[in-house]
Design a protein around this motif. Structure first.
Motif, PDB file in Angstrom:
ATOM      1  N   ALA A  18     -16.422  52.781  37.772  1.00 65.02           N
ATOM      2  CA  ALA A  18     -17.624  53.607  37.885  1.00 65.02           C
ATOM      3  C   ALA A  18     -18.202  53.553  39.300  1.00 65.02           C
ATOM      4  O   ALA A  18     -18.585  54.589  39.860  1.00 65.02           O
ATOM      5  CB  ALA A  18     -18.666  53.157  36.861  1.00 65.02           C
ATOM      6  N   LEU A  19     -18.262  52.365  39.892  1.00 65.05           N
ATOM      7  CA  LEU A  19     -18.804  52.214  41.244  1.00 65.05           C
ATOM      8  C   LEU A  19     -17.913  52.925  42.259  1.00 65.05           C
ATOM      9  O   LEU A  19     -18.404  53.600  43.170  1.00 65.05           O
ATOM     10  CB  LEU A  19     -18.959  50.729  41.589  1.00 65.05           C
ATOM     11  CG  LEU A  19     -19.550  50.412  42.957  1.00 65.05           C
ATOM     12  CD1 LEU A  19     -20.907  51.073  43.151  1.00 65.05           C
ATOM     13  CD2 LEU A  19     -19.654  48.899  43.133  1.00 65.05           C
ATOM     14  N   ASP A  20     -16.615  52.815  42.089  1.00 58.24           N
ATOM     15  CA  ASP A  20     -15.675  53.480  42.988  1.00 58.24           C
ATOM     16  C   ASP A  20     -15.850  54.996  42.929  1.00 58.24           C
ATOM     17  O   ASP A  20     -15.871  55.666  43.961  1.00 58.24           O
ATOM     18  CB  ASP A  20     -14.249  53.068  42.615  1.00 58.24           C
ATOM     19  CG  ASP A  20     -13.262  53.285  43.736  1.00 58.24           C
ATOM     20  OD1 ASP A  20     -13.507  52.788  44.859  1.00 58.24           O
ATOM     21  OD2 ASP A  20     -12.233  53.942  43.503  1.00 58.24           O
ATOM     22  N   GLU A  21     -15.999  55.539  41.720  1.00 60.55           N
ATOM     23  CA  GLU A  21     -16.213  56.979  41.566  1.00 60.55           C
ATOM     24  C   GLU A  21     -17.519  57.401  42.221  1.00 60.55           C
ATOM     25  O   GLU A  21     -17.595  58.439  42.882  1.00 60.55           O
ATOM     26  CB  GLU A  21     -16.205  57.370  40.092  1.00 60.55           C
ATOM     27  CG  GLU A  21     -14.832  57.310  39.471  1.00 60.55           C
ATOM     28  CD  GLU A  21     -14.831  57.560  37.969  1.00 60.55           C
ATOM     29  OE1 GLU A  21     -15.913  57.701  37.358  1.00 60.55           O
ATOM     30  OE2 GLU A  21     -13.721  57.603  37.400  1.00 60.55           O
ATOM     31  N   LEU A  22     -18.565  56.601  42.050  1.00 56.88           N
ATOM     32  CA  LEU A  22     -19.858  56.894  42.649  1.00 56.88           C
ATOM     33  C   LEU A  22     -19.774  56.894  44.173  1.00 56.88           C
ATOM     34  O   LEU A  22     -20.350  57.760  44.834  1.00 56.88           O
ATOM     35  CB  LEU A  22     -20.893  55.857  42.170  1.00 56.88           C
ATOM     36  CG  LEU A  22     -22.318  56.013  42.664  1.00 56.88           C
ATOM     37  CD1 LEU A  22     -22.926  57.318  42.156  1.00 56.88           C
ATOM     38  CD2 LEU A  22     -23.155  54.831  42.197  1.00 56.88           C
ATOM     39  N   VAL A  55     -22.340  44.549  38.653  1.00 56.46           N
ATOM     40  CA  VAL A  55     -21.550  44.666  39.878  1.00 56.46           C
ATOM     41  C   VAL A  55     -22.185  45.738  40.754  1.00 56.46           C
ATOM     42  O   VAL A  55     -22.317  46.886  40.337  1.00 56.46           O
ATOM     43  CB  VAL A  55     -20.081  45.005  39.554  1.00 56.46           C
ATOM     44  CG1 VAL A  55     -19.302  45.292  40.826  1.00 56.46           C
ATOM     45  CG2 VAL A  55     -19.436  43.864  38.778  1.00 56.46           C
ATOM     46  N   VAL A  56     -22.572  45.346  41.973  1.00 57.37           N
ATOM     47  CA  VAL A  56     -23.214  46.269  42.908  1.00 57.37           C
ATOM     48  C   VAL A  56     -22.382  46.498  44.163  1.00 57.37           C
ATOM     49  O   VAL A  56     -22.776  47.271  45.037  1.00 57.37           O
ATOM     50  CB  VAL A  56     -24.635  45.803  43.274  1.00 57.37           C
ATOM     51  CG1 VAL A  56     -25.544  45.838  42.050  1.00 57.37           C
ATOM     52  CG2 VAL A  56     -24.616  44.430  43.916  1.00 57.37           C
ATOM     53  N   GLY A  57     -21.242  45.813  44.246  1.00 55.18           N
ATOM     54  CA  GLY A  57     -20.357  46.000  45.390  1.00 55.18           C
ATOM     55  C   GLY A  57     -19.056  45.269  45.161  1.00 55.18           C
ATOM     56  O   GLY A  57     -18.956  44.428  44.260  1.00 55.18           O
ATOM     57  N   TYR A  58     -18.066  45.613  45.968  1.00 57.98           N
ATOM     58  CA  TYR A  58     -16.776  44.933  45.854  1.00 57.98           C
ATOM     59  C   TYR A  58     -16.004  45.089  47.152  1.00 57.98           C
ATOM     60  O   TYR A  58     -16.298  45.958  47.981  1.00 57.98           O
ATOM     61  CB  TYR A  58     -15.955  45.491  44.679  1.00 57.98           C
ATOM     62  CG  TYR A  58     -15.530  46.923  44.892  1.00 57.98           C
ATOM     63  CD1 TYR A  58     -14.360  47.223  45.604  1.00 57.98           C
ATOM     64  CD2 TYR A  58     -16.292  47.975  44.410  1.00 57.98           C
ATOM     65  CE1 TYR A  58     -13.991  48.528  45.828  1.00 57.98           C
ATOM     66  CE2 TYR A  58     -15.923  49.277  44.631  1.00 57.98           C
ATOM     67  CZ  TYR A  58     -14.777  49.554  45.343  1.00 57.98           C
ATOM     68  OH  TYR A  58     -14.413  50.841  45.580  1.00 57.98           O
ATOM     69  N   VAL A  59     -15.005  44.235  47.313  1.00 54.98           N
ATOM     70  CA  VAL A  59     -14.035  44.344  48.396  1.00 54.98           C
ATOM     71  C   VAL A  59     -12.668  43.963  47.832  1.00 54.98           C
ATOM     72  O   VAL A  59     -12.572  43.049  47.012  1.00 54.98           O
ATOM     73  CB  VAL A  59     -14.417  43.475  49.618  1.00 54.98           C
ATOM     74  CG1 VAL A  59     -14.482  42.007  49.284  1.00 54.98           C
ATOM     75  CG2 VAL A  59     -13.482  43.709  50.794  1.00 54.98           C
ATOM     76  N   VAL A  60     -11.643  44.708  48.230  1.00 53.92           N
ATOM     77  CA  VAL A  60     -10.266  44.434  47.808  1.00 53.92           C
ATOM     78  C   VAL A  60      -9.463  44.118  49.065  1.00 53.92           C
ATOM     79  O   VAL A  60      -9.449  44.909  50.014  1.00 53.92           O
ATOM     80  CB  VAL A  60      -9.630  45.642  47.083  1.00 53.92           C
ATOM     81  CG1 VAL A  60      -8.208  45.321  46.637  1.00 53.92           C
ATOM     82  CG2 VAL A  60     -10.486  46.073  45.892  1.00 53.92           C
ATOM     83  N   LEU A  61      -8.802  42.953  49.056  1.00 48.96           N
ATOM     84  CA  LEU A  61      -8.008  42.491  50.197  1.00 48.96           C
ATOM     85  C   LEU A  61      -6.541  42.375  49.812  1.00 48.96           C
ATOM     86  O   LEU A  61      -6.221  41.912  48.722  1.00 48.96           O
ATOM     87  CB  LEU A  61      -8.459  41.099  50.647  1.00 48.96           C
ATOM     88  CG  LEU A  61      -9.888  40.919  51.098  1.00 48.96           C
ATOM     89  CD1 LEU A  61     -10.163  39.443  51.332  1.00 48.96           C
ATOM     90  CD2 LEU A  61     -10.149  41.726  52.345  1.00 48.96           C
ATOM     91  N   LEU A  62      -5.682  42.760  50.741  1.00 50.76           N
ATOM     92  CA  LEU A  62      -4.250  42.538  50.612  1.00 50.76           C
ATOM     93  C   LEU A  62      -3.885  41.514  51.676  1.00 50.76           C
ATOM     94  O   LEU A  62      -3.974  41.787  52.872  1.00 50.76           O
ATOM     95  CB  LEU A  62      -3.479  43.838  50.825  1.00 50.76           C
ATOM     96  CG  LEU A  62      -1.959  43.750  50.757  1.00 50.76           C
ATOM     97  CD1 LEU A  62      -1.514  43.248  49.394  1.00 50.76           C
ATOM     98  CD2 LEU A  62      -1.349  45.112  51.054  1.00 50.76           C
ATOM     99  N   LEU A  63      -3.519  40.322  51.229  1.00 49.81           N
ATOM    100  CA  LEU A  63      -3.199  39.207  52.121  1.00 49.81           C
ATOM    101  C   LEU A  63      -1.688  39.076  52.260  1.00 49.81           C
ATOM    102  O   LEU A  63      -0.944  39.610  51.459  1.00 49.81           O
ATOM    103  CB  LEU A  63      -3.785  37.910  51.552  1.00 49.81           C
ATOM    104  CG  LEU A  63      -5.306  37.916  51.384  1.00 49.81           C
ATOM    105  CD1 LEU A  63      -5.721  36.899  50.350  1.00 49.81           C
ATOM    106  CD2 LEU A  63      -5.976  37.644  52.703  1.00 49.81           C
TER     107      LEU A  63
END
Length: 149
Positions: A18-22, A55-63
């Protein structure tokens, strides 16, 4: 109250979708795409969330090991009504703490001046552009951060 920054859990997935769509509209990852991200969470893929009871924010990391010393910030977002409150900075700080001694790359829309300013404040520098990268034809700015241990 500052949100807690923590590893995402499986039950966060609907909120992340939902947050990503927003935040990203037509460029948002699908529910299937998010499911794939959760299946890949391991030592080389990290999803952190900012949690204020929601959930009000996020970060996705590829290590690594994809590229030995390069980390990619695949996605970072903060709910529109929570922007300019420091949450993006908290997420970026938590992400960069996992990246000492590595190069970190990200891409951001040329028009997203607030995000580019946030990243520059952390020491990211523009290294190139991808012309017409986004679905609407907008250019992506490629930014790099490097700090030695």
């Amino acid at each position: 109250m500052r949100p807690a920054i923590r590893a995402a859990r499986a039950d966060d997935q609907p909120a992340l979708v939902a947050l990503d769509e927003l935040c990203f509209g037509p460029e948002a990852w699908s529910t299937v795409g998010w499911s794939d991200e959760f299946e890949r969470v391991s030592e080389d893929r990290v999803i952190l969330v900012a949690d204020e009871g929601a959930v009000v924010g996020y970060v996705v990391l590829l290590l690594p090991p994809v590229v030995e010393d390069v980390v990619e910030v695949l996605r970072i977002a903060v709910a529109p009504d929570e922007r300019r409150t420091g949450i993006g900075g908290q997420l970026m700080t938590a992400a960069l703490e996992r990246c000492a001694g590595r190069t970190v790359l990200l891409e951001v829309a040329l028009s997203n001046e607030s995000a580019r300013g946030l990243y520059a404040g952390f020491g990211f520098e523009e290294i190139s552009r991808r012309r017409g990268y986004y679905g609407d034809g907008e250019d992506a700015v490629i930014m790099r951060w490097r700090i030695d241990e």
